[in-house]
Design a protein around this motif. Structure first.
Motif, mmCIF file in Angstrom:
data_model
loop_
_atom_site.group_PDB
_atom_site.id
_atom_site.type_symbol
_atom_site.label_atom_id
_atom_site.label_comp_id
_atom_site.label_asym_id
_atom_site.label_seq_id
_atom_site.Cartn_x
_atom_site.Cartn_y
_atom_site.Cartn_z
ATOM 1 N N PRO A 2 65.734 -9.248 -8.533
ATOM 2 C CA PRO A 2 65.092 -8.916 -7.257
ATOM 3 C C PRO A 2 63.579 -9.025 -7.273
ATOM 4 C CG PRO A 2 66.829 -7.349 -7.783
ATOM 5 C CD PRO A 2 66.662 -8.227 -8.985
ATOM 6 N N PHE A 3 62.937 -8.756 -8.426
ATOM 7 C CA PHE A 3 61.488 -8.807 -8.494
ATOM 8 C C PHE A 3 60.979 -10.000 -9.304
ATOM 9 C CE2 PHE A 3 62.002 -4.382 -7.215
ATOM 10 C CZ PHE A 3 61.011 -4.272 -6.272
ATOM 11 N N GLY A 4 61.751 -11.059 -9.382
ATOM 12 C CA GLY A 4 61.263 -12.285 -9.974
ATOM 13 C C GLY A 4 61.462 -12.354 -11.475
ATOM 14 N N LEU A 13 55.102 -10.370 -5.886
ATOM 15 C CA LEU A 13 56.113 -9.548 -5.211
ATOM 16 C C LEU A 13 55.696 -8.084 -5.149
ATOM 17 C CD1 LEU A 13 59.386 -11.077 -6.706
ATOM 18 C CD2 LEU A 13 58.449 -11.419 -4.412
ATOM 19 N N LEU A 14 55.131 -7.575 -6.236
ATOM 20 C CA LEU A 14 54.690 -6.181 -6.234
ATOM 21 C C LEU A 14 53.546 -5.968 -5.240
ATOM 22 C CD1 LEU A 14 54.775 -5.411 -10.067
ATOM 23 C CD2 LEU A 14 56.337 -4.551 -8.325
ATOM 24 N N ALA A 15 52.592 -6.896 -5.217
ATOM 25 C CA ALA A 15 51.482 -6.773 -4.273
ATOM 26 C C ALA A 15 51.978 -6.899 -2.836
ATOM 27 C CB ALA A 15 50.431 -7.849 -4.568
ATOM 28 N N ARG A 16 52.926 -7.815 -2.592
ATOM 29 C CA ARG A 16 53.476 -7.969 -1.244
ATOM 30 C C ARG A 16 54.220 -6.709 -0.820
ATOM 31 N NH1 ARG A 16 55.894 -7.449 2.848
ATOM 32 N NH2 ARG A 16 57.157 -8.940 4.018
ATOM 33 N N GLY A 17 54.982 -6.110 -1.738
ATOM 34 C CA GLY A 17 55.713 -4.895 -1.403
ATOM 35 C C GLY A 17 54.787 -3.735 -1.091
ATOM 36 N N MET A 18 53.738 -3.568 -1.892
ATOM 37 C CA MET A 18 52.812 -2.459 -1.669
ATOM 38 C C MET A 18 52.041 -2.633 -0.366
ATOM 39 S SD MET A 18 51.348 -1.468 -5.467
ATOM 40 C CE MET A 18 50.941 -3.140 -5.946
ATOM 41 N N CYS A 19 51.526 -3.836 -0.117
ATOM 42 C CA CYS A 19 50.779 -4.068 1.120
ATOM 43 C C CYS A 19 51.695 -3.973 2.340
ATOM 44 C CB CYS A 19 50.110 -5.441 1.081
ATOM 45 S SG CYS A 19 48.761 -5.576 -0.116
ATOM 46 N N GLY A 20 52.901 -4.536 2.231
ATOM 47 C CA GLY A 20 53.825 -4.480 3.354
ATOM 48 C C GLY A 20 54.302 -3.068 3.645
ATOM 49 N N GLY A 21 54.666 -2.324 2.602
ATOM 50 C CA GLY A 21 55.114 -0.952 2.801
ATOM 51 C C GLY A 21 54.032 -0.067 3.384
ATOM 52 N N MET A 22 52.817 -0.189 2.872
ATOM 53 C CA MET A 22 51.714 0.604 3.398
ATOM 54 C C MET A 22 51.352 0.176 4.816
ATOM 55 S SD MET A 22 49.716 3.098 2.915
ATOM 56 C CE MET A 22 50.015 3.377 1.154
ATOM 57 N N GLY A 114 47.380 -8.718 7.139
ATOM 58 C CA GLY A 114 46.748 -9.973 6.752
ATOM 59 C C GLY A 114 46.945 -10.279 5.282
ATOM 60 N N SER A 115 46.928 -9.237 4.446
ATOM 61 C CA SER A 115 47.175 -9.427 3.016
ATOM 62 C C SER A 115 48.603 -9.896 2.767
ATOM 63 C CB SER A 115 46.919 -8.116 2.262
ATOM 64 O OG SER A 115 45.592 -7.679 2.446
ATOM 65 N N VAL A 116 49.552 -9.361 3.553
ATOM 66 C CA VAL A 116 50.956 -9.766 3.392
ATOM 67 C C VAL A 116 51.119 -11.253 3.677
ATOM 68 C CG1 VAL A 116 53.248 -9.546 4.416
ATOM 69 C CG2 VAL A 116 51.960 -7.503 3.790
ATOM 70 N N VAL A 117 50.519 -11.728 4.765
ATOM 71 C CA VAL A 117 50.633 -13.157 5.100
ATOM 72 C C VAL A 117 50.034 -14.016 3.991
ATOM 73 C CG1 VAL A 117 49.973 -14.931 6.756
ATOM 74 C CG2 VAL A 117 50.597 -12.645 7.561
ATOM 75 N N THR A 118 48.888 -13.616 3.473
ATOM 76 C CA THR A 118 48.263 -14.365 2.382
ATOM 77 C C THR A 118 49.141 -14.362 1.137
ATOM 78 O OG1 THR A 118 46.099 -13.691 3.248
ATOM 79 C CG2 THR A 118 46.165 -14.593 1.019
ATOM 80 N N LEU A 119 49.737 -13.209 0.821
ATOM 81 C CA LEU A 119 50.597 -13.117 -0.358
ATOM 82 C C LEU A 119 51.880 -13.920 -0.180
ATOM 83 C CD1 LEU A 119 50.105 -9.327 -1.109
ATOM 84 C CD2 LEU A 119 49.446 -11.212 -2.612
ATOM 85 N N ILE A 120 52.393 -13.984 1.038
ATOM 86 C CA ILE A 120 53.591 -14.795 1.276
ATOM 87 C C ILE A 120 53.297 -16.267 1.043
ATOM 88 C CG2 ILE A 120 55.163 -15.584 3.082
ATOM 89 C CD1 ILE A 120 55.181 -12.765 4.181
ATOM 90 N N ARG A 121 52.111 -16.713 1.467
ATOM 91 C CA ARG A 121 51.727 -18.103 1.205
ATOM 92 C C ARG A 121 51.618 -18.356 -0.300
ATOM 93 N NH1 ARG A 121 46.880 -19.084 5.649
ATOM 94 N NH2 ARG A 121 48.163 -18.830 7.520
ATOM 95 N N CYS A 139 61.766 -1.852 -0.593
ATOM 96 C CA CYS A 139 61.654 -0.841 -1.652
ATOM 97 C C CYS A 139 60.374 -0.032 -1.520
ATOM 98 C CB CYS A 139 61.719 -1.516 -3.022
ATOM 99 S SG CYS A 139 63.345 -2.173 -3.448
ATOM 100 N N PHE A 140 59.246 -0.713 -1.368
ATOM 101 C CA PHE A 140 57.977 0.003 -1.282
ATOM 102 C C PHE A 140 57.823 0.720 0.057
ATOM 103 C CE2 PHE A 140 56.869 -2.671 -4.876
ATOM 104 C CZ PHE A 140 56.107 -1.811 -5.649
ATOM 105 N N GLY A 141 58.392 0.166 1.124
ATOM 106 C CA GLY A 141 58.348 0.855 2.401
ATOM 107 C C GLY A 141 59.074 2.190 2.340
#
Length: 262
Positions: A2-4, A13-22, A114-121, A139-141
């Protein structure tokens, strides 16, 4: 997994989860303490944040229209938030003492989106799967929601829920939110990104319409001016994307015509 598999993928993935959840946590909190239109408009600044972050971390080019749109959005956000050092102390019908906190969380939440979009790219470049991105966000949410729900200072700001009535609102929010998420993803597969972005920014107008009709709150003149600036900046970016897509499509057609036929 699940986490690569590699550490490079796991970091994204960890950065995307933290930014997205927050970001989701800040979004719902902001909706509870700010007027609906102000909250949605300030969260709509995330495309501007994405441009800045993508230019720094992904080395994507910044054009003059990006600079103009960023400046207009910044001025628009100031007009909506109306900081006291510029506009002076003003009386408000909202007696919530945490009103100013909402503007802070709105800006922070927009930065997270905005960080989530950048991390997805970036995730697409390192080979992360879409399911992994969704799983990290879920998970982080959930983790952040449980963590902040147990904090006394959060309950003092956000208040206590009346369980018999609050759950009906939660069910309705989940139902309409799920339908909206499905329609946005479905439309994204069919509509051009530029035109889709322009239509997507119409949620600002809908938010202010519901604010006036349902909550009986009339925005001020400075707020309307800020909204117009932000909508114009978002439309400028959407139009630029539209013409970029047309140019790339024309170049692709020209390249196919120049290929020798077999």
């Amino acid at each position: 997994t699940p986490f690569g598999g590699t550490w490079e993928v796991q970091k994204v993935l960890l950065a995307r989860g933290m930014c997205g959840g927050m970001g989701v946590l800040l979004y719902y909190f902001t909706l509870t303490v700010l007027p609906l239109g102000d909250a949605v408009t300030l969260f709509s600044l995330y495309p501007i944040v994405t441009i800045v972050l993508a230019s720094i971390f992904l080395r994507e080019p910044v054009r003059w229209i990006h600079v103009l749109a960023t400046t207009a959005s910044f001025v628009g956000a100031i007009c909506i938030a109306r900081p006291a050092f510029l506009f002076g102390q003003q009386q408000t019908n909202n007696d919530n003492s945490s009103h100013w906190v909402g503007y802070v969380t709105a800006v922070l939440g927009s930065f997270c989106r905005g960080s989530v979009v950048t991390l997805i790219r970036q995730a697409g470049k390192v080979g992360a799967h879409t399911f992994q991105l969704m799983w990290s966000w879920a998970c982080f949410g959930f983790l952040f929601a449980m963590l902040f729900a147990t904090q006394g200072w959060v309950r003092r700001i956000d208040g206590s829920w009346s369980v018999p009535t609050a759950w009906w609102y939660i069910v309705g929010m989940g139902t309409f939110g799920s339908c909206a998420h499905f329609l946005i993803n479905y439309a994204g597969r069919l509509a051009p990104a530029g035109l889709g972005g322009m239509v997507r920014s119409s949620d600002i107008l809908w938010a202010y319409m519901w604010e006036i009709v349902v909550f009986r709150e009339m925005p001020r003149a400075a707020t309307w001016f800020g909204v117009v600036l932000i909508v114009i900046s978002l439309c400028m970016i959407a139009v630029q994307k539209f013409y970029d897509e047309r140019r790339l499509a024309a170049q692709s057609d020209e390249h196919r015509r120049l290929l020798p036929s077999r």
